[in-house]
Design a protein around this motif. Structure first.
Motif, PDB file in Angstrom:
ATOM      1  N   SER A   1      39.608 -21.993  -1.294  1.00  0.00           N
ATOM      2  CA  SER A   1      38.083 -21.526  -1.814  1.00  0.00           C
ATOM      3  C   SER A   1      37.423 -22.420  -2.495  1.00  0.00           C
ATOM      4  CB  SER A   1      38.308 -20.008  -2.329  1.00  0.00           C
ATOM      5  OG  SER A   1      39.027 -19.864  -3.402  1.00  0.00           O
ATOM      6  N   ARG A   2      38.167 -22.757  -3.635  1.00  0.00           N
ATOM      7  CA  ARG A   2      37.353 -23.651  -4.541  1.00  0.00           C
ATOM      8  C   ARG A   2      37.153 -25.108  -4.023  1.00  0.00           C
ATOM      9  NH1 ARG A   2      40.866 -21.206  -8.707  1.00  0.00           N
ATOM     10  NH2 ARG A   2      42.435 -22.757  -8.371  1.00  0.00           N
TER      11      ARG A   2
ATOM     12  N   ARG B   1      34.156 -24.374  -1.689  1.00  0.00           N
ATOM     13  CA  ARG B   1      32.704 -24.300  -2.553  1.00  0.00           C
ATOM     14  C   ARG B   1      32.290 -25.861  -2.845  1.00  0.00           C
ATOM     15  NH1 ARG B   1      35.009 -19.698  -4.955  1.00  0.00           N
ATOM     16  NH2 ARG B   1      36.057 -21.056  -6.741  1.00  0.00           N
TER      17      ARG B   1
ATOM     18  N   GLY C   1      30.796 -26.798   0.251  1.00  0.00           N
ATOM     19  CA  GLY C   1      29.713 -26.231   0.833  1.00  0.00           C
ATOM     20  C   GLY C   1      30.180 -26.061   2.400  1.00  0.00           C
TER      21      GLY C   1
END
Length: 307
Positions: free
Chosen positions: A20-21, A24, A27
């Motif tokens: 997930s990081r 992010r 994007g």
């Protein structure tokens, strides 16, 4: 399969230990990160990551594979940035990591002038005593104290980082002025906390270097806080000369010379170093920042020219 993109995703997952990081950062959905890395694993025929519902980490083969490809990816990224900025004004994000006290007292005032001169460079400053890996942590420039760093990093010495014992005149008038290492045990010490522990005071006598027993009156990882306590007559402080310079000049603090050497390390060459990777120096934003900081903070900076 876009293998380069998959490798970039793998590097970010390895550094963040999180799909997930990593998602992010790029994007994109986490599922895209996972799918690209799975395709890479299928092409190689090996598992690069251990996945559970809660954690993700490199396999042994994954760690070996990443060690080989990381440097190549970094060089490719640098090359893209170099070509993109070759004919333009220095611009873009510039990540700088510095020790908190040095950053607050010396670096930040210099960077205010740097920002005026290069308004298209976006400064991203992180103040920390923690060690950094310039390539892995995506740091353009680091300022750290200690011994000469490893060979693969360019290290430009900014300051010899000599340590000095100091106190306010009022404190010394009330508690006396220590003359020897043994005298320090009767005084209040304002001590610095490093990343892992409180930094002990080290003295040199006829038997060699030894830890000097002192009574802590205040402990902080913020050099400015230690200076403030010393100005308030709360004890003796052992800091770098560059950190004490303003307080000594104003007379709020005075040097406390001892009969034997006192420091926070047991001798040897030490200093404050400006660190960067040679491959990134060719990028205009990095090059102008290195030269600016060397001129502003390096040896002889701030001295009056000979008359």
């Amino acid at each position: 399969m876009d293998k380069l993109r998959a490798l970039q995703y793998l590097v970010k997952v390895a550094d963040t230990l999180s799909f997930s990081r990593a998602a992010r950062a790029f994007g994109v959905p986490a599922s895209s990160i996972s799918r690209r890395i799975s395709d890479l694993e299928a092409e190689l025929g090996v598992a690069l990551l251990h996945r559970t519902t809660r954690t993700v980490r490199l396999t042994e083969l994954g760690a070996l594979y990443l060690e080989q490809v990381r440097a190549g990816i970094a060089r490719l990224t640098d090359a893209d940035e170099l070509v993109g900025q070759r004919s333009s004004t220095p611009s873009g994000p510039l990540r700088i990591s510095a020790m908190p006290s040095y950053g607050q007292l010396l670096l930040m005032p210099a960077l205010q002038d740097f920002a005026d001169r290069y308004p298209e460079i976006v400064l991203d400053v992180h103040l920390s005593d923690a060690l950094v890996d310039l390539g892995r942590d995506q740091i353009d420039i680091a300022i750290r104290g200690g011994r000469q760093p490893q060979d693969r990093i360019v290290a430009r010495k900014l300051d010899p980082n000599r340590f000095m014992l100091a106190a306010s005149p009022r404190y010394l008038a009330e508690h006396g002025t220590p003359q020897t290492l043994d005298d320090l045990q009767h005084h209040r010490a304002l001590m610095y906390r490093g990343p892992n522990a409180v930094i002990k005071w080290q003295g040199l006598d006829e038997d060699g270097w030894r830890e000097v027993p002192v009574t802590p009156a205040f402990i902080s990882n913020d050099g400015a806080a230690l200076l403030a306590m010393a100005r308030q007559h709360r004890g003796l402080v052992l800091l770098s000369e560059w950190g004490l310079r303003t307080a000594l000049h104003s007379g709020e603090l005075v040097p406390v010379p001892l009969a034997q050497p006192l420091s926070v390390n047991r001798g040897g060459e030490a200093g404050i170093y400006l660190l960067y990777l040679q491959t990134r120096y060719q990028i205009p934003k990095v090059r102008v920042a290195v030269e600016f900081l060397l001129n502003r903070l390096g040896p002889g900076a701030g001295e009056d020219p000979p008359g």
